[in-house]
Design an enzyme around this catalytic site. Sequence first.
Site, PDB file in Angstrom:
ATOM      1  N   TYR A   1       0.900  -1.073   0.047  1.00 31.48           N
ATOM      2  CA  TYR A   1      -0.152  -0.010   0.011  1.00 31.48           C
ATOM      3  C   TYR A   1       0.894   1.140   0.063  1.00 31.48           C
ATOM      4  O   TYR A   1       0.880   1.998  -1.097  1.00 31.48           O
ATOM      5  CB  TYR A   1      -1.053  -0.008   1.223  1.00 31.48           C
ATOM      6  CG  TYR A   1      -1.800   1.172   1.144  1.00 31.48           C
ATOM      7  CD1 TYR A   1      -2.876   1.367   0.211  1.00 31.48           C
ATOM      8  CD2 TYR A   1      -1.719   2.232   2.009  1.00 31.48           C
ATOM      9  CE1 TYR A   1      -3.850   2.179   0.257  1.00 31.48           C
ATOM     10  CE2 TYR A   1      -2.736   3.082   1.890  1.00 31.48           C
ATOM     11  CZ  TYR A   1      -3.472   3.361   0.977  1.00 31.48           C
ATOM     12  OH  TYR A   1      -4.660   4.352   0.960  1.00 31.48           O
TER      13      TYR A   1
ATOM     14  N   SER B   1      -6.546   1.077  -4.769  1.00 32.21           N
ATOM     15  CA  SER B   1      -6.469   2.638  -4.148  1.00 32.21           C
ATOM     16  C   SER B   1      -5.202   3.214  -4.409  1.00 32.21           C
ATOM     17  O   SER B   1      -4.423   2.913  -5.570  1.00 32.21           O
ATOM     18  CB  SER B   1      -7.047   2.804  -3.215  1.00 32.21           C
ATOM     19  OG  SER B   1      -7.644   4.033  -2.699  1.00 32.21           O
TER      20      SER B   1
ATOM     21  N   ASP C   1     -17.714   5.069  -7.712  1.00 36.01           N
ATOM     22  CA  ASP C   1     -16.812   5.394  -6.838  1.00 36.01           C
ATOM     23  C   ASP C   1     -16.650   7.007  -6.583  1.00 36.01           C
ATOM     24  O   ASP C   1     -16.785   7.703  -7.598  1.00 36.01           O
ATOM     25  CB  ASP C   1     -15.454   5.327  -7.448  1.00 36.01           C
ATOM     26  CG  ASP C   1     -14.059   5.105  -6.404  1.00 36.01           C
ATOM     27  OD1 ASP C   1     -14.170   6.030  -5.490  1.00 36.01           O
ATOM     28  OD2 ASP C   1     -13.200   4.188  -6.428  1.00 36.01           O
TER      29      ASP C   1
ATOM     30  N   HIS D   1     -15.907   2.433  -4.126  1.00 32.24           N
ATOM     31  CA  HIS D   1     -14.693   2.464  -4.041  1.00 32.24           C
ATOM     32  C   HIS D   1     -14.132   1.209  -3.316  1.00 32.24           C
ATOM     33  O   HIS D   1     -13.142   0.495  -3.215  1.00 32.24           O
ATOM     34  CB  HIS D   1     -14.137   3.517  -3.195  1.00 32.24           C
ATOM     35  CG  HIS D   1     -12.683   3.803  -3.152  1.00 32.24           C
ATOM     36  ND1 HIS D   1     -11.822   4.109  -4.348  1.00 32.24           N
ATOM     37  CD2 HIS D   1     -11.419   3.643  -2.198  1.00 32.24           C
ATOM     38  CE1 HIS D   1     -10.388   4.081  -3.980  1.00 32.24           C
ATOM     39  NE2 HIS D   1     -10.219   4.002  -2.740  1.00 32.24           N
TER      40      HIS D   1
END
Length: 739
Positions: free
Chosen positions: A508, A588, A671, A709
Amino acid sequence: AAGRGLNWLFLGKENRFMVLCMSAFAAAVTFASAGLVSGDRPAAPPATEVRPVTDTLHGVPITDPYRWLEGDAKGEMTPEVAAWTDAQNAHTRAVLDNLPGRKALEERLGRLMQMGSVAAPGMAGNRYFFTKREGTQNQAIVYVRDQHNGPDRVLLDPNTLDASGLVTISWTSPSQDGRLLAFGMYRAGDEHSTLYLMDVDSGRWLADEIPGKVNSVSWLPDGTGFFYQRLADVNDPYSAQIKFHRVGTHHRQDPLLFRQFTKQENEQLATTWGPFFYTSRDGRWGVLGYWTSTSDNDLWIVDMDRWFRTGGPAGTGEFVKQPVMVGKKGRSFGGIVGDTMYLQTTVDAPSGRVLAVDLNNPAQQRVLIPERTDAVLESVSLARGLLVASYTKDVVSRMELFGLDGTPLGEVPLPGLGSAGVSASDDRTEAFVSYTSFNEPPSIYRVDLAKPAERALWARPETPADPSIAEVKQVFFTSKDGTRVPMFIVHRKGLSLNGDNPTILYGYGGFNASESPFFSPTLFTWLEDGGVYAVANIRGGGEYGDAWHRAGQLGNKQNVFDDFASAAQWLIDNKYTRSERLGIVGGSNGGLLTGAMVAQRPDLFAAAISAVPLLDMLRYQDFLMARYWVPEYGSAEAPEAFTWLRAYSPYHNIRPGVKYPAVLLTAGENDTRVHTLHARKMAALLQASTASDPARRPVLLWVDRDAGHGAGKPLNLRIRAAADSRIFFMWQLGMLEGK
């Protein structure tokens, strides 16, 4: 922070950018790798028309060949973009649905994903509020117990409100006496939560209804009203407000206490997460916060007695704020007992410390719990007469108790090395500790913090997998610049390190989010099939405090990509896998990570999944809520930021004629955080640029028309997403050969 009422909301982990990408992340851990097969599948994706548009940024011409895939001038879907998306979706379905074993895989995963879930309860009065999902239920149900070991009573079942399973309860907040419940609800993943009220005794919905992406409810002690945050215009991130609502009145009568600064008023404060507000349990003090970056916030104290005396609920009250921590680098939050704020802050303490603040003289602050060099302070919760400090040391949780004077009172014992959290309340020593790890199912324990060594299991879902097969390791590797970085590796016991194991590497690396151990039942089928799963705790996260985050943001973002590449190389060098059997995944901000790796190191791995990603980093700030993230990435509007963004922006660093790995890009049409334009444009560009055989190393795009999302997906859509992800990796990493 659903269901936590007036608990001390230190927003570190809860505010992570990735939290609302959990279904993409859950799909990631479902993988079971694989290789290339032949079959009755289309070889090439639909063609995409090139319509170049050239902008000049800081004297540099930037040509975008697929600007038209952004939609109209406001980024709204046009008929031709919709038709193009339909064609891409059809192509992706034709490829993934026709891979050998797809149907059996989906059934297998579906059974595993029926594992239930339960959240630690929020306590209010004599009641316990919590959410639970069981079996084939699409959405979690809100329950209440009138005593900790009493029967469960259903309060809110979103599964009965919408047969499609697309309605989600996004948060709950009971009044202090547990008589009323405020809750947020949205549909199809758009995260535009409308607030509703319920009488808990009868289960009757009240007439009160507040639209506008509402959250952060803080109740008055007597339950007659509450403070809340909302967006006046859900499409305008600059419209954030703090307001007060009196129960039984129309929301148009709610007085405005504070609003987000506009870009014209203050350039720096125009690009933040916005304001938040909560009160002390007795209602005497209010705490107003304002994010000035993804690492920093200002904090003020408000005299609520003065506000009420001067006609606050009528809109005439004097909402006067006094600074507690303003204009400083760091995050600050505080719980209040009496006239003392117990302030958790990273100001002048990147790993966190606790200060005692005299609210009658907020400038008077003393260190209560000093910063540590060996651990990061993640959160502090108030219990009656106690502070519960949650630390992480090398990404593993520890929990310690302190008196209100800062006296150490020992640890809260945890079942093992994993991730833990606490649900506590400042009016009692009763608390609930949540614990999980890669090989430990999520469990909730009831504890009396006055006797923390004694704990009783309160809830644990039945596990349809055998955790004992897993071996969990934590290793450390050296990144490009010499930084020591941790990584978790999970595999079946007895795995042979022969350099040929199908491996998934997840990362991430942003927004101060720590990637701590978690449990997923589908992970165990991956392990059973000989797969390895790795989580790299790269810079940009919060694993080692603010310094670790800042080392991976703005002009330091390349460190994130270098760390991830070094993690992949370590797995190869240490005989876990080889490039041809390595896949990478992120969602993301993690989708940006995998997109950057596709652009920078296409030789290092065979397949990548980029879920709900940011990929055009020169225009991202112009769409949806993305301007909030300028403090994390910078904006191409500024010359210095333009230089570093252009250097790594995945969309601007794809080169024709390169043999790129197989790529699966996913997005949600609803989203409200990351615009689907990123996945659409990147798919078109990669399809046109790659020199790889499209039948063997395809570039696929899936835009889910019923998702956002990631949050709020019903079970059937989560199963489909998990099967898509896993079958893609199984195909690409060599596990379908011969089938």
